[in-house]
Design a protein around this motif. Structure first.
Motif, PDB file in Angstrom:
ATOM      1  N   GLU A  73      21.268 -39.465  15.708  1.00 24.86           N
ATOM      2  CA  GLU A  73      20.179 -39.657  14.751  1.00 24.86           C
ATOM      3  C   GLU A  73      20.506 -38.986  13.413  1.00 24.86           C
ATOM      4  OE1 GLU A  73      15.379 -38.828  14.366  1.00 24.86           O
ATOM      5  OE2 GLU A  73      16.345 -38.647  16.320  1.00 24.86           O
ATOM      6  N   GLY A  74      20.981 -37.751  13.470  1.00 22.67           N
ATOM      7  CA  GLY A  74      21.342 -37.029  12.252  1.00 22.67           C
ATOM      8  C   GLY A  74      22.555 -37.619  11.559  1.00 22.67           C
ATOM      9  N   LEU A  75      23.527 -38.076  12.344  1.00 22.36           N
ATOM     10  CA  LEU A  75      24.710 -38.712  11.756  1.00 22.36           C
ATOM     11  C   LEU A  75      24.316 -39.991  11.022  1.00 22.36           C
ATOM     12  CD1 LEU A  75      27.206 -38.245  14.706  1.00 22.36           C
ATOM     13  CD2 LEU A  75      27.326 -37.101  12.473  1.00 22.36           C
ATOM     14  N   GLU A  76      23.429 -40.766  11.627  1.00 21.87           N
ATOM     15  CA  GLU A  76      22.967 -42.005  10.997  1.00 21.87           C
ATOM     16  C   GLU A  76      22.180 -41.694   9.723  1.00 21.87           C
ATOM     17  OE1 GLU A  76      22.360 -45.997  10.146  1.00 21.87           O
ATOM     18  OE2 GLU A  76      23.817 -45.066  11.486  1.00 21.87           O
ATOM     19  N   ALA A  77      21.352 -40.666   9.760  1.00 22.92           N
ATOM     20  CA  ALA A  77      20.581 -40.289   8.566  1.00 22.92           C
ATOM     21  C   ALA A  77      21.529 -39.855   7.440  1.00 22.92           C
ATOM     22  CB  ALA A  77      19.601 -39.169   8.905  1.00 22.92           C
ATOM     23  N   LEU A  78      22.546 -39.067   7.782  1.00 22.22           N
ATOM     24  CA  LEU A  78      23.525 -38.639   6.788  1.00 22.22           C
ATOM     25  C   LEU A  78      24.241 -39.850   6.189  1.00 22.22           C
ATOM     26  CD1 LEU A  78      24.383 -35.711   5.972  1.00 22.22           C
ATOM     27  CD2 LEU A  78      26.279 -35.953   7.568  1.00 22.22           C
ATOM     28  N   TYR A  79      24.639 -40.775   7.052  1.00 19.02           N
ATOM     29  CA  TYR A  79      25.316 -41.992   6.599  1.00 19.02           C
ATOM     30  C   TYR A  79      24.415 -42.794   5.654  1.00 19.02           C
ATOM     31  CZ  TYR A  79      27.527 -46.600   6.883  1.00 19.02           C
ATOM     32  OH  TYR A  79      28.101 -47.816   6.585  1.00 19.02           O
ATOM     33  N   ARG A  80      23.180 -43.002   6.051  1.00 18.05           N
ATOM     34  CA  ARG A  80      22.266 -43.793   5.214  1.00 18.05           C
ATOM     35  C   ARG A  80      21.972 -43.103   3.885  1.00 18.05           C
ATOM     36  NH1 ARG A  80      18.057 -46.988   9.203  1.00 18.05           N
ATOM     37  NH2 ARG A  80      19.673 -47.700  10.628  1.00 18.05           N
TER      38      ARG A  80
ATOM     39  N   ARG B 147      26.988 -43.457  -2.055  1.00 18.56           N
ATOM     40  CA  ARG B 147      27.756 -42.536  -2.905  1.00 18.56           C
ATOM     41  C   ARG B 147      29.183 -42.343  -2.394  1.00 18.56           C
ATOM     42  NH1 ARG B 147      24.184 -37.342  -3.590  1.00 18.56           N
ATOM     43  NH2 ARG B 147      26.077 -36.632  -4.625  1.00 18.56           N
ATOM     44  N   GLY B 148      29.517 -43.004  -1.271  1.00 17.63           N
ATOM     45  CA  GLY B 148      30.898 -42.972  -0.811  1.00 17.63           C
ATOM     46  C   GLY B 148      31.172 -42.263   0.499  1.00 17.63           C
ATOM     47  N   LEU B 149      30.143 -42.006   1.323  1.00 14.27           N
ATOM     48  CA  LEU B 149      30.367 -41.392   2.641  1.00 14.27           C
ATOM     49  C   LEU B 149      30.405 -42.462   3.713  1.00 14.27           C
ATOM     50  CD1 LEU B 149      30.475 -38.877   4.582  1.00 14.27           C
ATOM     51  CD2 LEU B 149      27.994 -39.161   4.795  1.00 14.27           C
ATOM     52  N   THR B 150      31.382 -42.359   4.596  1.00 13.12           N
ATOM     53  CA  THR B 150      31.405 -43.175   5.798  1.00 13.12           C
ATOM     54  C   THR B 150      31.545 -42.252   7.000  1.00 13.12           C
ATOM     55  OG1 THR B 150      32.393 -45.080   4.688  1.00 13.12           O
ATOM     56  CG2 THR B 150      32.611 -44.996   7.074  1.00 13.12           C
TER      57      THR B 150
ATOM     58  N   CYS C 259      24.181 -47.271  21.222  1.00 20.04           N
ATOM     59  CA  CYS C 259      24.106 -46.728  19.854  1.00 20.04           C
ATOM     60  C   CYS C 259      23.120 -47.510  18.999  1.00 20.04           C
ATOM     61  CB  CYS C 259      25.487 -46.730  19.207  1.00 20.04           C
ATOM     62  SG  CYS C 259      26.598 -45.488  19.907  1.00 20.04           S
ATOM     63  N   SER C 260      23.151 -48.814  19.140  1.00 19.05           N
ATOM     64  CA  SER C 260      22.280 -49.674  18.332  1.00 19.05           C
ATOM     65  C   SER C 260      20.822 -49.554  18.766  1.00 19.05           C
ATOM     66  CB  SER C 260      22.751 -51.120  18.441  1.00 19.05           C
ATOM     67  OG  SER C 260      21.871 -51.970  17.761  1.00 19.05           O
ATOM     68  N   LEU C 261      20.575 -49.689  20.064  1.00 20.23           N
ATOM     69  CA  LEU C 261      19.199 -49.728  20.561  1.00 20.23           C
ATOM     70  C   LEU C 261      18.532 -48.356  20.584  1.00 20.23           C
ATOM     71  CD1 LEU C 261      19.629 -52.265  23.496  1.00 20.23           C
ATOM     72  CD2 LEU C 261      18.683 -52.690  21.211  1.00 20.23           C
ATOM     73  N   THR C 262      19.298 -47.313  20.869  1.00 27.38           N
ATOM     74  CA  THR C 262      18.705 -45.988  21.014  1.00 27.38           C
ATOM     75  C   THR C 262      18.609 -45.235  19.693  1.00 27.38           C
ATOM     76  OG1 THR C 262      19.683 -45.914  23.223  1.00 27.38           O
ATOM     77  CG2 THR C 262      18.792 -43.849  22.370  1.00 27.38           C
ATOM     78  N   TYR C 263      19.646 -45.374  18.838  1.00 29.59           N
ATOM     79  CA  TYR C 263      19.687 -44.589  17.608  1.00 29.59           C
ATOM     80  C   TYR C 263      19.838 -45.429  16.347  1.00 29.59           C
ATOM     81  CZ  TYR C 263      19.880 -40.513  20.579  1.00 29.59           C
ATOM     82  OH  TYR C 263      19.567 -39.555  21.512  1.00 29.59           O
TER      83      TYR C 263
ATOM     84  N   VAL D 291      22.273 -47.034  15.172  1.00 33.31           N
ATOM     85  CA  VAL D 291      23.511 -46.659  14.493  1.00 33.31           C
ATOM     86  C   VAL D 291      24.067 -47.858  13.729  1.00 33.31           C
ATOM     87  CG1 VAL D 291      25.940 -46.013  14.883  1.00 33.31           C
ATOM     88  CG2 VAL D 291      24.100 -44.782  16.059  1.00 33.31           C
ATOM     89  N   THR D 292      24.324 -47.644  12.442  1.00 34.09           N
ATOM     90  CA  THR D 292      24.933 -48.692  11.616  1.00 34.09           C
ATOM     91  C   THR D 292      26.299 -48.263  11.081  1.00 34.09           C
ATOM     92  OG1 THR D 292      23.811 -47.921   9.611  1.00 34.09           O
ATOM     93  CG2 THR D 292      22.688 -49.614  10.914  1.00 34.09           C
ATOM     94  N   PHE D 293      26.658 -46.985  11.248  1.00 37.18           N
ATOM     95  CA  PHE D 293      27.990 -46.567  10.812  1.00 37.18           C
ATOM     96  C   PHE D 293      29.033 -47.092  11.801  1.00 37.18           C
ATOM     97  CE2 PHE D 293      26.281 -42.772  13.070  1.00 37.18           C
ATOM     98  CZ  PHE D 293      27.254 -42.582  14.046  1.00 37.18           C
ATOM     99  N   PRO D 294      30.281 -47.225  11.354  1.00 36.73           N
ATOM    100  CA  PRO D 294      31.315 -47.793  12.224  1.00 36.73           C
ATOM    101  C   PRO D 294      31.563 -46.956  13.479  1.00 36.73           C
ATOM    102  CG  PRO D 294      32.047 -47.758   9.931  1.00 36.73           C
ATOM    103  CD  PRO D 294      30.782 -46.957  10.001  1.00 36.73           C
ATOM    104  N   MET D 295      31.562 -47.641  14.603  1.00 41.04           N
ATOM    105  CA  MET D 295      31.925 -47.034  15.881  1.00 41.04           C
ATOM    106  C   MET D 295      33.251 -47.644  16.310  1.00 41.04           C
ATOM    107  SD  MET D 295      29.713 -44.743  16.885  1.00 41.04           S
ATOM    108  CE  MET D 295      30.159 -44.594  18.615  1.00 41.04           C
ATOM    109  N   LEU D 296      34.183 -46.787  16.663  1.00 41.75           N
ATOM    110  CA  LEU D 296      35.496 -47.222  17.061  1.00 41.75           C
ATOM    111  C   LEU D 296      35.615 -47.250  18.580  1.00 41.75           C
ATOM    112  CD1 LEU D 296      37.166 -47.795  14.505  1.00 41.75           C
ATOM    113  CD2 LEU D 296      35.627 -45.913  14.101  1.00 41.75           C
ATOM    114  N   ALA D 297      36.732 -47.747  19.055  1.00 47.21           N
ATOM    115  CA  ALA D 297      36.957 -47.842  20.497  1.00 47.21           C
ATOM    116  C   ALA D 297      37.077 -46.453  21.116  1.00 47.21           C
ATOM    117  CB  ALA D 297      38.220 -48.655  20.767  1.00 47.21           C
ATOM    118  N   LYS D 298      36.730 -46.369  22.389  1.00 45.63           N
ATOM    119  CA  LYS D 298      36.810 -45.106  23.121  1.00 45.63           C
ATOM    120  C   LYS D 298      38.258 -44.616  23.143  1.00 45.63           C
ATOM    121  CE  LYS D 298      34.886 -45.218  27.200  1.00 45.63           C
ATOM    122  NZ  LYS D 298      34.394 -45.024  28.584  1.00 45.63           N
TER     123      LYS D 298
END
Length: 158
Positions: free
Chosen positions: A42-49, A54-57, A81-85, A87-94
């Motif tokens: 949740e906090g990571l997504e808020a930081l991203y949004r 301004r240039g953060l990913t 990630c999508s349904l619970t939080y 999340v719109t920032f890029p998620m990579l493979a495990k």
């Protein structure tokens, strides 16, 4: 060497070069869906949004090496990630972040910014690496560091 010399796969199996993020500030995080720190999504997504314009990913790298807390496959991780939080920032493979099968990006990150007591190993889920616009590793943050506590460090690089 910089993070731009590495590549990874997205959750849907596509190759992505970190050079695609050249000129951006990156926050690279090893994540897990069943961890006590999972609410940090949740906090990571808020930081991203708050800072993406301004240039953060934020780049999330699911990892199952700590207490088997990321058992899902790519589809399950994406759905969680999508349904619970939302999340719109890029998620990579495990990936693995420690040991002989550690992803080369993480071998580089750990060498550039050691953890507590000068150790390289990742201790737990949600360890965070802050990367400057030049691709250099600026700082490493412990899993206990909340995403909202990174605002000053992120703003200094934007």
């Amino acid at each position: 060497m910089s993070v731009y010399d590495y590549s990874a796969k997205t959750l849907d199996g596509q190759d992505v070069s970190l050079a695609d993020y050249r000129g951006q500030v990156l926050l690279i995080v090893n994540t897990a869906s069943k961890c006590g720190f999972t609410p940090q999504y949740e906090g990571l997504e808020a930081l991203y949004r708050d800072y993406k314009d301004r240039g953060l990913t934020v780049l999330g790298f699911p990892c199952n090496q700590f207490g088997a807390q990321e058992p899902g496959n790519a589809e399950e991780i994406a759905s969680f990630c999508s349904l619970t939080y939302d999340v719109t920032f890029p998620m990579l493979a495990k990936i693995d972040v420690n040991g002989p099968s550690a992803h080369p990006l993480y071998a580089f990150l750990k060498k550039e910014q050691k953890g507590v007591l000068g150790t390289e190993g990742i201790k737990w889920n949600f360890t965070k690496f802050l990367i400057g616009r030049d691709g250099e590793v600026v700082e490493r943050f412990a899993p206990t560091t909340k995403p909202e506590d990174l605002k000053v460090a992120v703003e200094a690089l934007l």
